[in-house]
Scaffold this motif. Structure first.
Motif, PDB file in Angstrom:
ATOM      1  N   GLU A 303       0.832  -1.194   0.000  1.00 25.70           N
ATOM      2  CA  GLU A 303       0.000   0.000   0.000  1.00 25.70           C
ATOM      3  C   GLU A 303       0.875   1.257   0.000  1.00 25.70           C
ATOM      4  N   ASN A 304       0.316   2.334  -0.478  1.00 25.45           N
ATOM      5  CA  ASN A 304       1.035   3.602  -0.541  1.00 25.45           C
ATOM      6  C   ASN A 304       0.555   4.479   0.612  1.00 25.45           C
ATOM      7  N   ILE A 305       1.433   4.772   1.536  1.00 21.82           N
ATOM      8  CA  ILE A 305       1.069   5.593   2.683  1.00 21.82           C
ATOM      9  C   ILE A 305       1.760   6.943   2.550  1.00 21.82           C
ATOM     10  N   ASP A 306       1.134   7.838   1.832  1.00 22.74           N
ATOM     11  CA  ASP A 306       1.614   9.223   1.722  1.00 22.74           C
ATOM     12  C   ASP A 306       3.051   9.324   1.222  1.00 22.74           C
ATOM     13  N   ASP A 307       3.449   8.429   0.294  1.00 24.69           N
ATOM     14  CA  ASP A 307       4.792   8.505  -0.281  1.00 24.69           C
ATOM     15  C   ASP A 307       5.849   8.748   0.795  1.00 24.69           C
ATOM     16  N   PRO A 308       6.121   7.771   1.653  1.00 24.88           N
ATOM     17  CA  PRO A 308       7.007   7.997   2.794  1.00 24.88           C
ATOM     18  C   PRO A 308       8.433   8.370   2.408  1.00 24.88           C
ATOM     19  N   CYS A 309       8.831   8.053   1.176  1.00 19.98           N
ATOM     20  CA  CYS A 309      10.181   8.380   0.715  1.00 19.98           C
ATOM     21  C   CYS A 309      10.161   9.333  -0.472  1.00 19.98           C
ATOM     22  N   GLY A 310       9.113  10.140  -0.560  1.00 23.47           N
ATOM     23  CA  GLY A 310       9.029  11.070  -1.669  1.00 23.47           C
ATOM     24  C   GLY A 310       8.503  10.404  -2.932  1.00 23.47           C
ATOM     25  N   PRO A 311       8.565  11.092  -4.065  1.00 24.52           N
ATOM     26  CA  PRO A 311       8.010  10.569  -5.314  1.00 24.52           C
ATOM     27  C   PRO A 311       8.611   9.214  -5.677  1.00 24.52           C
ATOM     28  N   GLU A 312       7.776   8.279  -6.030  1.00 24.23           N
ATOM     29  CA  GLU A 312       8.195   6.910  -6.324  1.00 24.23           C
ATOM     30  C   GLU A 312       9.218   6.855  -7.456  1.00 24.23           C
ATOM     31  N   GLU A 313       9.085   7.758  -8.433  1.00 23.04           N
ATOM     32  CA  GLU A 313       9.993   7.712  -9.580  1.00 23.04           C
ATOM     33  C   GLU A 313      11.432   8.055  -9.205  1.00 23.04           C
ATOM     34  N   LEU A 314      11.645   8.635  -8.023  1.00 21.59           N
ATOM     35  CA  LEU A 314      12.999   9.002  -7.608  1.00 21.59           C
ATOM     36  C   LEU A 314      13.692   7.909  -6.799  1.00 21.59           C
ATOM     37  N   THR A 315      13.037   6.760  -6.631  1.00 19.11           N
ATOM     38  CA  THR A 315      13.646   5.696  -5.833  1.00 19.11           C
ATOM     39  C   THR A 315      14.537   4.769  -6.657  1.00 19.11           C
ATOM     40  N   LYS A 316      14.549   4.897  -7.969  1.00 18.85           N
ATOM     41  CA  LYS A 316      15.383   4.035  -8.803  1.00 18.85           C
ATOM     42  C   LYS A 316      16.854   4.195  -8.447  1.00 18.85           C
ATOM     43  N   GLY A 317      17.523   3.090  -8.230  1.00 15.87           N
ATOM     44  CA  GLY A 317      18.945   3.128  -7.910  1.00 15.87           C
ATOM     45  C   GLY A 317      19.254   3.587  -6.508  1.00 15.87           C
ATOM     46  N   GLY A 318      18.234   3.951  -5.751  1.00 13.91           N
ATOM     47  CA  GLY A 318      18.428   4.445  -4.394  1.00 13.91           C
ATOM     48  C   GLY A 318      18.073   5.917  -4.276  1.00 13.91           C
ATOM     49  N   ALA A 319      17.107   6.221  -3.429  1.00 10.10           N
ATOM     50  CA  ALA A 319      16.702   7.606  -3.195  1.00 10.10           C
ATOM     51  C   ALA A 319      17.238   8.078  -1.857  1.00 10.10           C
ATOM     52  N   ILE A 320      17.588   9.348  -1.777  1.00 14.26           N
ATOM     53  CA  ILE A 320      17.910   9.985  -0.501  1.00 14.26           C
ATOM     54  C   ILE A 320      16.786  10.962  -0.184  1.00 14.26           C
ATOM     55  N   HIS A 321      16.204  10.771   0.979  1.00 14.56           N
ATOM     56  CA  HIS A 321      15.043  11.545   1.397  1.00 14.56           C
ATOM     57  C   HIS A 321      15.438  12.377   2.611  1.00 14.56           C
ATOM     58  N   ILE A 322      15.222  13.679   2.547  1.00  9.73           N
ATOM     59  CA  ILE A 322      15.592  14.590   3.629  1.00  9.73           C
ATOM     60  C   ILE A 322      14.334  15.065   4.348  1.00  9.73           C
ATOM     61  N   ARG A 323      14.342  14.923   5.665  1.00 12.47           N
ATOM     62  CA  ARG A 323      13.311  15.516   6.518  1.00 12.47           C
ATOM     63  C   ARG A 323      13.961  16.659   7.283  1.00 12.47           C
ATOM     64  N   PHE A 324      13.460  17.872   7.066  1.00 19.73           N
ATOM     65  CA  PHE A 324      14.088  19.056   7.647  1.00 19.73           C
ATOM     66  C   PHE A 324      13.539  19.353   9.035  1.00 19.73           C
ATOM     67  N   GLY A 325      14.421  19.785   9.911  1.00 19.95           N
ATOM     68  CA  GLY A 325      14.019  20.246  11.224  1.00 19.95           C
ATOM     69  C   GLY A 325      13.468  21.659  11.157  1.00 19.95           C
TER      70      GLY A 325
END
Length: 497
Positions: A303-325
């Motif tokens: 299931e897709n829960i609010d794109d937890p790692c950002g846009p799915e198309e950016l996960t190819k080869g490994g995505a880096i996801h930043i959560r800002f303080g």
């Protein structure tokens, strides 16, 4: 005031020179450290891994697959002392459970060195070494696991004590470690990974632990990092884990902070369904709030829960996801996601690259914005599969991307065929398999350690890049006179910071 636990802040940038010094037993050459410095910069943070108090951070490497006295996978830790020319020429110490100061006895499968972290546990000026042995048997409890604190002194190390013991067979205490003053009492505390659990020790001078989190992790070690994410002035614990079909699929990124009223660590933020292979903490946008970088972030469940790692198309080869303080509990609302197909990023996103499988953060150019180093151990270099690479991503006013969504200027990638990087990119090197920062040459700037645990037919090696630039040196078991391991991916698979 931003608070970060056990993270080295940079002060100057390092320029390379053309001078070289022979490096014994490798056939490679070691460029000397530069003496030129940049313009005046803020005072550097205290050294975090100076075990002998000589003013240089030391490189320390866990080798849990190493043999000790003929006992396979008994494990050891290699401490390579820093100095004017970086790690290598200034001595090395091999620490095992046969070392006089260390409790226990080397036994096959102990995996001493399965996790390593530096911390100032006691009140002297020397850093102390915290070592996990997840395969340690305790009495009749197989693989209960243990954690040892080895205290630094002026001549290297002195006494040690056991900080944790698994309560039952299969607990594997010490498969992951993090150290910080979570409670605000000025004493260092430990977060300790085990099988399907994380425990805390709020007094590492004694082997007393209490539960922090319990959940299925699919037999993997949890991924731990520390930073002040709720802006209360105390370090918090970031914890990532996932499991697939054991007996259910789940993945989580959780934040835990000290609850003064309860007198315990409490969970205050969650991101479900996003799995990670690495975490790093830094202030990438320079706003004095800690940000969290999530490496090789991807969705696990169907299931897709609010794109937890950002846009799915950016996960190819490994995505880096930043959560800002941000202020007033606003952590995580602002986000960035990118991969090797993002504009301005070196390389091309390909399945299996593992972009972000290892991460490290520091302000390498002292501009007030932390920079992020991302390892891609699965990167193919020409026809050499899994040769590996690292990418230096520059921080800026908007984080690691510019207003147009491209990588900031100055973002660059290195691999073993890059000019100034010693060695040759070969299949299976896994260059970038682990990363760490430390001021190994004492110039006030952070030096990047890059592990290639598959180097030299999986004997392994660690590259020291002063100022996270091309140049520097490399240490291998052969160059340090360490015994070869009968198991693959030995030297550099576990890198301490």
């Amino acid at each position: 005031m931003r608070t970060r636990a056990l993270t080295l802040a940079a002060a100057t940038a390092l320029a390379a020179t053309g001078l070289t010094l022979p490096l014994a037993a490798t056939g490679l050459t070691l460029p000397l450290a530069a003496t030129a410095t940049a313009a005046p910069v803020p005072e550097p943070a205290p050294l975090t891994a100076d075990f002998n108090g000589d003013g240089y951070d030391d490189l320390f490497v866990g080798v849990p697959t190493g043999s000790v006295s003929g006992k396979g996978k008994a494990g050891y830790v290699s401490v390579v002392f820093g100095g004017e020319y970086g790690p290598g020429p200034h001595g090395v110490r091999r620490i095992t459970q046969a070392t006089v100061e260390v409790p226990g006895t080397p036994e096959g499968g102990d995996r001493f060195g399965g996790s390593v972290v530096a911390a100032h546990v006691d009140d002297d000026p020397y850093a102390d070494l915290v070592i996990g042995a997840p395969g340690e048997d305790i009495d009749a409890k197989t693989d209960a696991g243990s954690v040892t604190v080895l205290y630094g002194t002026g001549d290297g190390f002195a006494q040690a004590n056991t900080a944790a013991r698994g309560a039952k067979s299969g607990d594997v205490y010490g498969n992951a470690l993090a150290a910080a003053d979570f409670t605000g009492d000025t004493d260092v505390d430990l977060a300790i990974g085990g099988k399907d659990q994380v425990v805390a020790n709020f007094n590492p001078l004694a082997a007393r632990t209490e539960p922090l989190m319990g959940d299925r992790m699919g037999g993997r070690a949890p991924i731990l990092a520390t930073g002040d994410f709720d802006t209360d002035g105390l370090p918090d614990l970031a914890l990532a884990y996932y499991t697939q079909n054991q007996p259910y699929t789940q993945s989580h990124l959780r934040l835990y902070g000290w609850n003064k009223d309860e007198g315990s660590m409490g969970n205050f933020w969650n991101n479900s369904n996003g799995a990670a292979n690495a975490l790093a903490v830094g202030d990438f946008d320079g706003d004095n709030y800690d940000d969290l970088a999530v490496g090789n972030c991807r969705e696990i469940a169907d299931e897709n829960i609010d794109d937890p790692c950002g846009p799915e198309e950016l996960t190819k080869g490994g995505a880096i996801h930043i959560r800002f303080g941000g202020p007033n509990g606003s952590f995580g609302w602002e986000q960035q996601t990118f991969n090797q197909d993002t504009a301005g990023m070196p390389g091309v996103a390909e399945t299996g690259d593992g972009f972000g499988d290892a991460l490290a953060a520091a302000d390498i150019d002292a501009d007030g914005h932390d920079d992020l180093i991302a390892g891609a151990r699965g990167e193919a270099i020409s026809s050499a599969a899994k040769a590996g690479s690292v990418t230096v991503l520059k921080g800026g006013e908007m984080g690691l991307l510019d207003p147009a969504g491209a990588a900031n200027p100055g973002t660059v990638a290195y691999q073993q065929n890059s000019p100034g990087i010693l060695g040759v990119a070969q299949a299976g090197d896994l260059f970038g398999g682990a990363l760490a920062f430390g001021d190994h040459n004492g110039d006030g700037a952070p030096d990047l350690s890059v592990a290639a645990p598959g180097e030299n037919s999986a004997a392994g090696g660690v590259w020291d890049l002063p100022g996270a630039k091309a140049g520097g040196s490399v240490v291998t078991p052969n160059s340090l006179g360490l015994p070869a391991s009968s198991d693959p991916l030995a030297y550099g698979a576990v890198l301490g910071e």
